[in-house]
Structure formats: C-alpha cells, structure tokens
Enzyme design. Structure first.
Site, PDB file in Angstrom:
ATOM      1  N   GLY C  58       0.789  -1.228   0.000  1.00 17.25           N
ATOM      2  CA  GLY C  58       0.000   0.000   0.000  1.00 17.25           C
ATOM      3  C   GLY C  58       0.815   1.268   0.000  1.00 17.25           C
ATOM      4  CE  LYS C  59       6.077  -0.451  -1.101  1.00 21.64           C
ATOM      5  NZ  LYS C  59       7.005  -0.950  -2.002  1.00 21.64           N
ATOM      6  CB  SER C  60       1.025   2.835  -4.811  1.00 24.01           C
ATOM      7  OG  SER C  60       2.050   2.063  -5.345  1.00 24.01           O
ATOM      8  CD  GLU C 179       8.272  -0.856  -5.935  1.00 24.71           C
ATOM      9  OE1 GLU C 179       9.496  -0.921  -5.711  1.00 24.71           O
ATOM     10  OE2 GLU C 179       7.404  -1.023  -5.072  1.00 24.71           O
TER      11      GLU C 179
END
Ligand code: SF4
Lengths: 286, 329, 315
Positions: C58-60, C179
């Site tokens: 869930g970094k995005s 990313e």
C-alpha cells in the site's frame, strides 16, 4: 474533475455484500417466472373462446389487458402466449446448451482437426444474419412448431460453443488436468471428472441467458409468419394480428402483450446475470 | 496486409460455398412446393398437367444434385436465376431492394452509433451516479425489447394517433414506383429508421460505457490525472482515443443484427426493402430469391467483419506498426 | 549526496496520514480496511527520501494521497503541507503536474495509443513545449525519433527514461517516484536511479517509493521504513551499515540482517493484513523485544539520534 475522482477505481471493495442482494434478485426472478408459468398453465381456456358480446374492449378491471375483436381476453391470451414462449425457450435453450457443450468439449479435447472443423462450423452459422438463418430453417421445416424449435435451437449454440471452448482450453492447461493426463487418464475421464464440474457454472449461466434470445427470436419469426400457427396464442401471432387492427386504434392489443414479453425477457436476463454474479464473480462486470 | 486480405478472401469463399451448398440442400428438402410460389393466387385455375409443366420449366423435376450443379454454374456466371414471385431476375430484385434497405440501415447505423456513443460516454463518465444507472437501465430494457413491438408502438403513436406518417405501404398506394418522389421515400423511411436506431442504441451505449469505465480505471488515466489532466480534457486526450476504435469495430461487426432488425422493421412498416423480400420469398416459397438473399446477406455480414478488422489493422498503432519498434530507428 | 543542500524547512510534510477503505462483509456488517495509519514523513528540497516497504503493502497510496488522486471510496485523515501550505483537493489539483510530478512504475502508465512526445509535452504549460520536450529528450539520451513512437515500441530502458523525462519536463519541485525500477536490468536500474539523484541535486525534493533496499541505499539521503501501513523508522541512509547497530527499530534491523550480503537471517512471519492489524505495536507479533506495553498501545514516533522511530524499546 470530480467525476474522474469518483470514477477511477471500480468499487471493488464494496462488492462483497452484493451476494445477498444477488440471492434476493434470483429468488424474486424465479418466483416471478414461475408465477407467469403457473398463471399460463392454470388459467382456463375460457378466456380464449370467442365472445362476441365483449368485442374490442378497452382495458378494464374485468379485462386488465382488454379484449380483442373476437372478444377474447387479452390477459389470458398473453399469459398463454408467454407460457408457449417459455416452453419453446426451454426446448431451444436445452438443445442449444447441449450442442454447445458437446461441440465445445470436442473442439477443445479431440485434437486440432476437430477444433478446426468446429470453429469453422461456428463461423458458418454466424456468417448469415440470425434472422435470415431462422427463416431458412423454418422454411425447410415447412413452418410450424417443429420449425420454430429447430430454428431457434440450431441458431443459438455458436456463441455458447465459443465461450465453452475458450473455457475448456484454459482449463486444459491447468495443473490438475495436466497431471491427470500424464497419469494416463483418458480424455473422456478428464472431460467428465475435471472439466464438466468446472464448466457447470458457465453452462448454467449460458443456458439461462439463452432463454431471452430464444424467446425474442421465436416471437420475431412467428410474427413474420414462419413460426407457430395462427391458431396458437403465441405472442408473435398476437402481435401480428394486432398490427392489422392498429389503424382502428386498438392500441392495447399490441401494447400489453409486447410489454409482457419484454418484461419476461428482461427477467430472464436479470436472472442469468445474477446467477453469473453468484457463481463467478470474477468474470461478471460491475 | 495483402496476405491478410488473401486469407480473408479465401475464408469468405469457403464459407460462401458452404452456406450456399447447405442452403440449397436444405431448401430442396422443404415440404413447401416451389411451384406454388410461381402459381400464387391462380392456384385453383392451374391443373395438374400445367403444374407439371411449370415444374419442368423450372427444372424442378430433376434430382437435387443436378439442379444444384446447374444452378451453381449459373451463379458463377453471375446469374442467380429468376425470382418466382417477382418474375424478374433475382439479382435485379436484390439490387433494387438492397438500395432501399441500405438507406434504412445506413441511417439507423449512423444514428444508433452517434447516440449510443454519446449515451455510453455520459454514463461512463458518471459511472455509479443516477445518470449512469438511468442510462444503463434504459439500455438494458431496450436490449430486451422486441424490435417489431417497438415498431408497432411507433406506428401507433406517430402514424395512428398523431397521423404524421402513413400506416404501412412503402410507397403510396396507386402511385407507380417511378413516380415516387424523394420526399415520399423519406417520409416512409423515417419511422422504420427511427425504430432501428433506437434498438441499435442499446448495444453501442453499453459497449461504449464499459470500455470507458475500463479506460478510466487504467493506469494511464491515473497517471494522466497525476499530470494534472482532468474532466473533458482528459476524456478528449485519453478517453476518446482509447474507446473510439473498439466501438467503431463493434458497429461494423454487428451488421448481422442490423440486417435482422431491418427484416423486422421492414415487415412492420411495409418498407419495400430486402428484408421484406426475404420474408415474402420464405413465406411463398420463392427458392431462387431466398437463396440469393442468403448469399447476399452473408456477403453483407462478411464485409462488415472485414471492415472491422481492416480498420483495426490500419488505425491501431499496435497492429499497424507491429515489428516496427525502436530497433529500427 | 551533500547534506548541505538539504534545507531546513521541509517542502512536503505528511502528518498522521491515515487512509482506509470501507469494505462490506456478508450481511450488513461493515469493515474498515486500514491501508495506511498514522504515517508521518517529511521531504526536503535537495534530498532523496526513500519509503522502503515490501511490495503490495500500500505504499503507492501514499503517492496517490499526496497527489490527490485516491479513489473516491478512500477515507483519508491527517495533515499534509506543501511549501508551508495545507494541501486541499483544490490546491492538489493545481499542483499536480506542475509542482508535484509522478514517475510511475511502468509503461502501462502511458497511453498506449498516444505518441510518446505528446505525452511528455502536456506537462509543460509555458514556453515552446515541443522545443523543451526535445531538449529534455536529448538530455536523457532519447533519439530524436523517439517522440514519434508509441509506448509499445519503446525498449525497457527507453521507457524508463521517458517516464523520468516526463517528471523532468514539468519543472516540478517535488518528484514522487513510485516503484520506478521494478524488475529491470541492473544497468537500467542504475541509470534511472542516477536520474532521480540528479533531480535532487538540482534542488528538487525526491520521494522514492520502493521495495528495493539496494536502490534506496544507492541514492537516498534518508530512508523511511514502511511496515503495515505506517513508517516505523526514519533513518539516515548511512545508518544501514555494519551490524545494524545504528538502526533504531527491530524491524529495520531485521530487514538489514536479512540481506544476503549481511547475516542472511530471515525474519519469521509476515506482515499483518490491513483488516487484521494488531491492537498494539504493529510489529509486536514478530518482535523479539516485545513486552507488555507493546501489546497494549501503539508507540508514538519519537526522535532518536537524528531520526524517528516508533518503538518503546528503541535506544
Ligand atoms: S514497540 Fe515493542 S513490539 Fe513494537 S517494535 Fe518496539 S519492542 Fe517490538
């Protein structure tokens, strides 16, 4: 810009509780269709007989759909007509689904040559407009009920065959099938033990979704004069008769039977879509 | 590209031959006696001898295979035979009728395309809102609507109640065909074309909507939004570009449904097109005409499919420039 | 990587950011999926800060939240300030693509039917956009003909350069790279990272979101370690060394020790799912230092040796 913000992701997370509403919709649709069916089967034929004292009556409480120029009750005729449509839909959907299942399985399992032949056959049946093909088949059978059922059954399998074939091709490469094959299981064994269970949902959905098409096409071909005999209370017959009485202003003769047909077709559609949603949420849009 | 066309043509040929042969075979087994088609209303005046003579004249007394060979040889020379009910060459009947049908189908094709696309775009842009739900509901209802019933409703409202259009008959009764004015023709075209257009809207709109929803959920639209694009500009740059081709393709690939729809519409509105001729040929046993129409309709459908594929190959850069990537710079 | 370029006031401050989604369970029960909870981070001009976390965690969403392009069913709380101003949906709308640029993950973020050049140009709103685009392409060693190509015609390396060039073309002050080096050839990775470093050296603030610890260490000044939806430690890149004695959080240490070139000690267990977060410290179920208080409450971030850490027992 607001819209785009609202749109960008389908609400994937909110889909889960659809399951319940899906079940409710399915039950309601089934109840509705069964109601129609029993209505058609249980109503006595009395309404169908000529009653010259009650000619061309507007819809009323006594005759909700009105009466025609022979005094026949349009509601009864419509119900009978829908029952007939249902029966033909059932016959055609069953036949088409069977053809599709056999061809789909054969095509994907019986080797390249069978596949080429069946794919070509599918193309062949899709090469001519559906309705023209129906006319041709009905003509060959000399019209009548056989002609209609044959016509509708023989024209609806190609799409489902394609679908099943694609599904089988995908399944065939799945691990458990590969392993079975390597264990020396016969094609037939694999087909019945492994593939069929996985095809069931597709087949069921395909079967239900064949109904609306079959019913609409039956009505169309009957309307054109190729199908059921004019003495049968088919919706197509009712509508083509109504056409002749249209200029006299008897709108209800066409309006209600057509509307009833529409509703029935739509309910079948809804039923099919919801079964799909229930069995296979992955491929269901929305 | 040439190879592609050659392959397609070959496929068409095999399919056409098969369609033709199968149809001929099937038709020859029909219990409907083709002589009756020829005799028509004079049935009672025709004795058994005359009947036999007519059959002989048409070669109907020969075995099916011989008839087929004879007929297909003639077809190869461009002779589709004589229509029994019109008593004119089949080719002539078809070309005349097809022009009338073409006017009808083309109008409906364009209108349903434009309106369906617009509706689909509106629904897709407002996915999940009431507008979207309304449009979707409307289209799904339309998809379940028997087209001939819609035609009847049209007749009822516009011809019977409002009296704007004549009830039935492609040309005014009692007027010779060549005296029919353009205005007359247009007048008779409007209702069937409207019916066909409305019916056709549903599939285009639903397809467009689904494509647009997919596109809007794509990574590239997310990125476009990250680049500050939004609203109409975003739709114009990325939405339209990515949904136009699939929708146009669908339009071409669905000529089969359009043809079927026009058969029904022509019947309802007594529009003198190819569909009506097909119905008459079928009802009255005019085998040569029916065969001709089957072949022609297969050609028609095939042309649509071919056009769809060609368009994709010509327009979609991923197909057009296949193998022409950075290495060749 | 000069510390002197790092200015004092952060360009972007994210305070206690939480993002959750509502999920409907069977029946009428509702469940909240906590994708990001109480995440705090600051990004300064001239530095690269890496948000390091495992893929699919869930970094995005952090990037999307900063840009204001989260899906509409996301619920968001917390504070974000850009250049001292609160970020609002309106200000985000005018900032994205101008002041804040995104370098996306892959070629699928480019419109497949639009020529590459055209996709680079719209980011520039003043000046002769074509000329600037050519200049930028030249700077990134993209041949002149590249602008006429469609995305599918690009090689992996070219695609990467195009994606970075889009950010460079905006004159953005904050570049978020989400990313940017997934599964690429090592030389392409190196090149892409060098481009990002370059942007930072020119004075931009770069937020690098990645799962690749090597990539993060290569260019980042600071590294924020992301675990179960929040940053559990913000460390200097130089803290990742030796036996991890400079690192503050048990998870960061474990992460470092798990690398093959270090002790190669794998960490047992897996990250909790967003619908089943532990009540106390998010790392508690896997932590060897876990104690009573760890089970009861989540540790608040605190400053320690020039970094931040969320652990009761960090020293
Ligand atoms: S707070 Fe406790 S459980 Fe959490 S990381 Fe620190 S020591 Fe481990």
């Amino acid at each position: 810009m607001k819209n785009f913000d609202a749109l960008s992701h389908p609400h994937r997370l909110t889909r889960l509780n659809r399951r319940q509403s899906t079940l409710i919709v399915i039950s309601l649709s089934v109840i509705f269709l069964l109601g129609l069916l029993s209505g058609g089967l249980l109503t006595s034929d009395a309404g169908l007989s000529t009653n010259l004292t009650q000619r061309t009556l507007l819809p009323s409480l006594e005759h909700p759909f009105g009466t025609d120029w022979l005094g026949r009750d349009m509601l009864v005729r419509t119900l009978k007509g829908l029952t007939l449509s249902f029966g033909i839909g059932l016959a055609a959907a069953t036949a088409s689904a069977l053809i599709a299942l056999v061809l789909g399985l054969t095509s994907a399992l019986a080797g390249r040559h069978a596949d080429i032949v069946i794919t070509w056959l599918v193309d062949l049946f899709l090469a001519v407009p559906h309705l023209v093909l129906l006319i041709l088949i009905a003509f060959v059978f000399g019209g009548g009920t056989t002609g209609v059922i044959a016509g509708v059954s023989l024209t609806h399998w190609p799409a489902l065959t394609r679908l099943l074939r694609a599904e089988v091709l995908q399944l065939r490469s799945a691990d458990f099938v590969q392993i079975s094959r390597r264990l020396g299981r016969s094609r037939w064994w694999v087909a019945t033990r492994h593939l069929l269970p996985h095809l069931k949902p597709q087949l069921l959905v395909g079967f239900v979704l064949l109904f609306p098409h079959a019913i609409l096409h039956e009505a169309a071909i009957t309307f054109l004069g190729f199908g059921l005999s004019p003495h049968r209370p088919a919706i197509g017959v009712i509508l083509s008769e109504a056409m002749r009485h249209l200029s006299a202003g008897s709108w209800w003769l066409a309006f209600f039977p057509g509307l009833a047909l529409l509703v029935m077709v739509r309910v079948f559609d809804i039923l099919g879509e919801n079964i799909r949603l229930l069995l296979d949420p992955r491929t269901a849009h929305e | 590209m040439l190879l592609f066309l050659a392959g397609k043509t070959l496929r068409l040929l095999t399919l056409l031959v098969a369609v033709t042969a199968l149809s001929f075979l099937l038709l020859s087994y029909s219990p409907i006696d083709p002589v009756r088609a020829y005799v028509g209303a004079d049935m009672l005046k025709v004795g058994p001898e005359q009947w036999a003579r007519i059959a002989e004249h048409w070669g109907l007394d020969r075995p099916p295979l011989e008839r087929f060979t004879r007929w297909s040889l003639a077809v190869l020379r461009g002779d589709l035979g004589i229509s029994m009910i019109f008593r004119r060459p089949v080719l002539e009947v078809i070309s005349e009728r097809f022009l009338a049908s073409l006017a009808l189908m083309l109008t409906a094709w364009i209108f349903s395309g434009v309106f369906g696309f617009a509706l689909g775009v509106i629904a897709g842009m407002r996915q999940g809102t009431w507008t979207d739900r309304l449009i979707k509901w409307f289209c799904l209802m339309l998809a379940s609507t028997p087209s001939f019933w819609l035609g009847l409703l049209m007749l009822m409202v516009f011809a019977v109640w409002l009296g704007w259009f004549p009830v039935g008959l492609g040309v005014p009764a009692g007027v010779l065909a060549h005296e029919v004015t353009l205005a007359d023709r247009l007048n008779h075209l409007i209702l069937p074309a409207l019916t066909l257009s409305i019916i056709g809207v549903a599939s285009v709109a639903l397809h467009t909507r689904q494509k647009l929803v997919d596109v809007l959920a794509s990574n590239y639209v997310l990125f476009a939004r990250a680049k500050g694009e939004s609203g109409l500009r975003l739709f114009w740059r990325h939405g339209l570009r990515n949904i136009a081709l699939p929708v146009i393709t669908l339009k071409f690939a669905s000529l089969s449904e359009l043809f079927g729809g026009s058969v029904l519409a022509e019947q309802v509105f007594s529009y003198p097109g190819l569909g009506q001729a097909a119905v008459q040929a079928g009802l009255r046993g005019d085998v040569p005409l029916l065969l001709g129409i089957i072949i022609f309709s297969a050609l028609f459908v095939f042309t649509g499919n071919l056009a769809a594929e060609l368009l994709c190959n010509l327009i979609d850069p991923r197909l057009r420039l296949k193998g022409n990537s950075f290495e060749k710079l | 990587m000069t510390e002197t370029q790092t200015s004092i006031m952060p360009l972007l401050e994210v305070c206690n950011l939480s993002i959750s989604f509502t999920q409907y369970m069977e029946g009428l029960r509702q469940k909240s999926l906590q994708a990001i909870s109480n995440l705090s981070i600051d990004v300064r001009a001239g530095e690269v800060i890496a948000v390091l976390g495992s893929s699919g965690s869930g970094k995005s969403l952090l990037a999307h939240a900063i840009l204001g392009i989260l899906p509409s069913n996301a619920m968001i709380s917390g504070k974000m300030r850009y250049a001292g101003e609160n970020l609002t949906p309106e200000s985000q709308a005018s900032l994205r693509g101008r002041e804040i640029a995104l370098v996306p993950q892959s070629i699928s973020f480019l419109d497949p039917l639009m020529r590459v050049g055209e996709q680079v140009r719209p980011s520039m709103r003043n000046g002769n956009s074509s000329a600037i685009q050519r200049e930028i392409f030249a700077r990134y060693h993209l041949a002149a003909g590249t602008e006429r190509l469609f995305p599918f015609q690009l090689s992996g390396g070219m695609a990467r350069r195009v994606l970075v060039s889009i950010a460079a073309a905006t004159n953005a002050r904050l570049v978020i790279a989400d990313e940017p080096t997934p599964g690429l050839h090592p030389t392409v990775v190196k090149e892409t990272l060098a481009h990002l470093r370059e942007l930072a050296d020119e004075g931009d603030a770069v937020l690098l979101i990645t799962h690749d610890i090597a990539a993060a260490l290569e260019i980042a000044n600071r590294i924020a370690v992301f675990y179960a939806g929040t940053t559990i430690e913000i460390a200097l890149a130089s803290d990742f060394s030796g036996e991890a004695e400079l690192l503050r959080h048990p998870y960061s240490k474990a992460l470092w020790q798990a690398l093959p070139q270090n002790n190669f000690i794998p960490l047992q267990g897996s990250q909790p799912y967003p619908d089943a977060l532990p009540p106390g410290c998010l790392f508690e179920p896997r932590c060897q230092l876990s104690s009573h208080e760890c089970k009861a409450a989540q540790p608040e971030p605190r400053h320690l040796r020039g970094g931040t850490v969320r652990c009761f027992h960090a020293a």
